[in-house]
Scaffold this motif. Sequence first.
Motif, short mmCIF file in Angstrom:
data_model
loop_
_atom_site.label_atom_id
_atom_site.label_comp_id
_atom_site.label_asym_id
_atom_site.label_seq_id
_atom_site.Cartn_x
_atom_site.Cartn_y
_atom_site.Cartn_z
N VAL A 89 40.52 35.96 30.79
CA VAL A 89 41.46 35.57 31.56
C VAL A 89 42.85 36.56 31.16
O VAL A 89 43.62 37.15 31.94
CB VAL A 89 42.08 34.08 31.83
N ARG A 90 43.28 36.55 30.10
CA ARG A 90 44.13 37.22 29.51
C ARG A 90 43.95 38.78 29.86
O ARG A 90 44.84 39.49 30.27
CB ARG A 90 44.48 37.19 28.01
N LEU A 91 42.95 39.38 29.66
CA LEU A 91 42.50 40.66 29.97
C LEU A 91 42.65 41.11 31.45
O LEU A 91 43.16 41.95 31.74
CB LEU A 91 40.88 40.98 29.43
N ALA A 92 42.22 40.24 32.36
CA ALA A 92 42.38 40.19 33.70
C ALA A 92 43.73 40.51 34.16
O ALA A 92 44.10 41.04 34.94
CB ALA A 92 41.76 39.04 34.35
N SER A 93 44.62 39.70 33.48
CA SER A 93 46.08 39.79 33.76
C SER A 93 46.77 40.87 33.38
O SER A 93 47.72 41.62 34.08
CB SER A 93 46.94 38.64 33.39
N GLN A 148 36.86 49.84 29.89
CA GLN A 148 36.55 49.90 31.39
C GLN A 148 37.47 49.63 32.27
O GLN A 148 37.62 50.27 33.49
CB GLN A 148 35.37 48.74 31.37
N GLN A 149 38.37 48.65 31.95
CA GLN A 149 39.62 48.20 32.87
C GLN A 149 40.47 49.25 32.90
O GLN A 149 41.30 49.56 34.04
CB GLN A 149 40.22 46.97 32.47
N GLN A 150 40.69 50.03 31.78
CA GLN A 150 41.63 51.13 31.99
C GLN A 150 41.09 52.47 32.83
O GLN A 150 41.81 53.15 33.46
CB GLN A 150 41.99 51.72 30.59
N ARG A 151 39.74 52.61 32.83
CA ARG A 151 39.24 53.58 33.72
C ARG A 151 39.27 53.19 35.09
O ARG A 151 39.54 53.76 36.18
CB ARG A 151 37.45 53.56 33.65
N LYS A 170 37.63 47.32 45.79
CA LYS A 170 36.26 47.41 45.26
C LYS A 170 36.49 46.89 43.80
O LYS A 170 35.85 46.08 43.56
CB LYS A 170 35.75 48.78 45.13
N TRP A 171 37.32 47.47 42.99
CA TRP A 171 37.40 47.23 41.52
C TRP A 171 37.93 45.80 41.27
O TRP A 171 37.53 45.00 40.32
CB TRP A 171 38.21 48.30 40.68
N LEU A 172 38.88 45.36 41.96
CA LEU A 172 39.52 43.99 41.82
C LEU A 172 38.55 43.03 42.23
O LEU A 172 38.32 41.94 41.55
CB LEU A 172 40.90 43.82 42.52
#
Length: 229
Positions: A89-93, A148-151, A170-172
Amino acid sequence: MRLHRNRRALVTCAIAMLCPLTACAGYAPAPSPAAAGPVPATFETEPAGFETEPAGSPSPDPAEESDIGTRPTKWGPLSEADRDLIRKVRLASLWEMPIAQDAVQRAATARVREVSKEISAQHHTLDRQVRDLATKLEVKLPVKPTEQQQRWMTDISGRSGNAYDTTYVKWLRLAHGQIFGLIGAVRGSTQNTLVRRFSEQANTAVLNHQRLLESTGLTTPASFPTPPA
């Protein structure tokens, strides 16, 4: 007679004067430290069987040592799955807040800008909740998005116009679909009361974000994770 007594007195005085000299004849003063030369250094040796760590070896991280298995807390057992949810959850934010703020300014359609504003605000609340939870449960949090999130962020920010909007949605939507299953699994299994309450808060936020993203009409089959077998 008087001469004899005087002679005996002189002999007695001479003997008395010689006694101290005789007593000191065998005495030799101890040499001073400087005269004796340097004193050899003494070293403490390690007791037998004692092994020291090599110089420069890192100390173990207490957070890493306590991150295996389930550990007790005053709110109930804290499992690895519980900690995994907190960190994800922290990574998502960490990536969705800044990219949503970017979309508020750059999205081509009013609906995507509106959705992004709401997602950003809710992630601010969710991030505050997860940091408070991590402090109480002594869970070490990540400080930057995954590769992956940075990409995903790079792919979104490198586009413009309608392509920006569709890539953003798409990504969100894909990311929210991936974490949604973990939230349900932890809510159903955790014995920690704080994690149980937090999983409900996260479930509400992520479910709402999925609905908001789908309301743009820009979701495609690529916006959804592969269903479980």
